[in-house]
Design a protein around this motif. Sequence first.
Motif, short mmCIF file in Angstrom:
data_model
loop_
_atom_site.label_atom_id
_atom_site.label_comp_id
_atom_site.label_asym_id
_atom_site.label_seq_id
_atom_site.Cartn_x
_atom_site.Cartn_y
_atom_site.Cartn_z
N UNK A 89 10.51 -0.89 -5.26
CA UNK A 89 10.13 -1.41 -3.94
C UNK A 89 8.76 -2.07 -3.98
N UNK A 90 7.87 -1.57 -4.82
CA UNK A 90 6.56 -2.20 -4.97
C UNK A 90 6.72 -3.62 -5.50
N UNK A 91 7.54 -3.77 -6.52
CA UNK A 91 7.80 -5.11 -7.07
C UNK A 91 8.40 -6.01 -6.00
N UNK A 92 9.38 -5.47 -5.26
CA UNK A 92 10.03 -6.26 -4.23
C UNK A 92 9.07 -6.64 -3.10
N UNK A 93 8.17 -5.72 -2.73
CA UNK A 93 7.22 -6.00 -1.66
C UNK A 93 6.26 -7.12 -2.03
N UNK B 127 15.74 15.44 -10.63
CA UNK B 127 16.49 14.18 -10.56
C UNK B 127 16.13 13.37 -9.33
N UNK B 128 15.98 14.07 -8.19
CA UNK B 128 15.61 13.37 -6.95
C UNK B 128 14.21 12.79 -7.07
N UNK B 129 13.28 13.55 -7.68
CA UNK B 129 11.92 13.06 -7.86
C UNK B 129 11.89 11.82 -8.73
N UNK B 130 12.63 11.88 -9.86
CA UNK B 130 12.66 10.74 -10.77
C UNK B 130 13.28 9.51 -10.11
N UNK B 131 14.32 9.72 -9.30
CA UNK B 131 14.95 8.58 -8.62
C UNK B 131 13.97 7.94 -7.65
N UNK B 132 13.11 8.76 -7.04
CA UNK B 132 12.12 8.22 -6.11
C UNK B 132 11.00 7.48 -6.83
N UNK B 133 10.63 7.96 -8.03
CA UNK B 133 9.65 7.23 -8.83
C UNK B 133 10.19 5.84 -9.15
N UNK B 134 11.43 5.79 -9.64
CA UNK B 134 12.05 4.50 -9.96
C UNK B 134 12.17 3.63 -8.73
N UNK B 135 12.56 4.24 -7.60
CA UNK B 135 12.73 3.48 -6.37
C UNK B 135 11.41 2.90 -5.90
N UNK B 136 10.34 3.70 -5.90
CA UNK B 136 9.06 3.22 -5.37
C UNK B 136 8.46 2.10 -6.22
N UNK B 137 8.62 2.18 -7.54
CA UNK B 137 8.15 1.07 -8.38
C UNK B 137 9.01 -0.18 -8.14
N UNK C 123 0.84 -1.21 0.00
CA UNK C 123 0.00 0.00 0.00
C UNK C 123 0.87 1.25 0.00
N UNK C 124 1.90 1.25 0.85
CA UNK C 124 2.80 2.40 0.95
C UNK C 124 3.52 2.64 -0.38
N UNK C 125 4.02 1.58 -0.99
CA UNK C 125 4.76 1.74 -2.24
C UNK C 125 3.88 2.24 -3.37
N UNK C 126 2.62 1.78 -3.44
CA UNK C 126 1.68 2.29 -4.45
C UNK C 126 1.44 3.78 -4.23
#
Length: 243
Positions: free
Chosen positions: A220-224, A208-218, A181-184
């Motif tokens: 982490x969603x896959x990993x979760x 750049x920071x925003x884009x890195x967080x978009x990539x990170x959250x997707x 839920x958090x990652x979504x």
Amino acid sequence: MSNTQIEKQHNWWYSQLFTNWKKFEIGYISILILLQLIVYAIVPDSVIGMISGVAGVLCLVYGMKGRKISFIFGTIQCIAMTYIAWISHAYGSFAMDIIYIISQPIGWFMWGKNEATHSFEANTRRKIFLAAFIAWIIGWFVLSMLGGQLPYLDSINFIISLIAQLLYILKYKENWSLWIIVNIANATYWTILTIQMLMGENSIGSLGANLSQVALQFALLFNSVYANKVWASGAADNEGGAK
């Protein structure tokens, strides 16, 4: 330090980092880290964002494996993310990242005492999820009063993450359902901020920071989702490696 102690330390690091990996896991970890490096290559305006992304991937992947070393990467990621959240006015994320930093040594200690995962009874699980929903509503109200960006999503990151992190430290399998839920919510949050910045509607923070967080959250969603399956099967119970 004696030779025996040095060898023991070496064995611990090797066991934590390199043993018992499936080909699928190696493949998707490599892709997730490569994604962070590609984002940085496209918009190289935030080294902190790239560090946060890579460390975040490693933290959650090793957490999926049930290994203590995840808390080392978690500390690096949380320190970097605290800065990103502050400059982005993501006050819920900022507060949560401070808590994350404090929780890392606690998690290290707790996981050293117990390698086994746990699960709640169905009735207890429903009560926890209901409490999380009520807390989210309250957090939404408070963050909106503080003038934070997208408080309905930021509250999920603050409130639900707090509960998920506590369950993660205590090794309850239900933590991964909350992390999904958090990652979504976080993927949506950072995607909206990125689009707003690209359209010139928002100049707060760093593209750049925003884009890195978009990539990170997707990532982490896959990993979760994968970790939820691994922990539910009990496969993480014996993945802790040498203490």
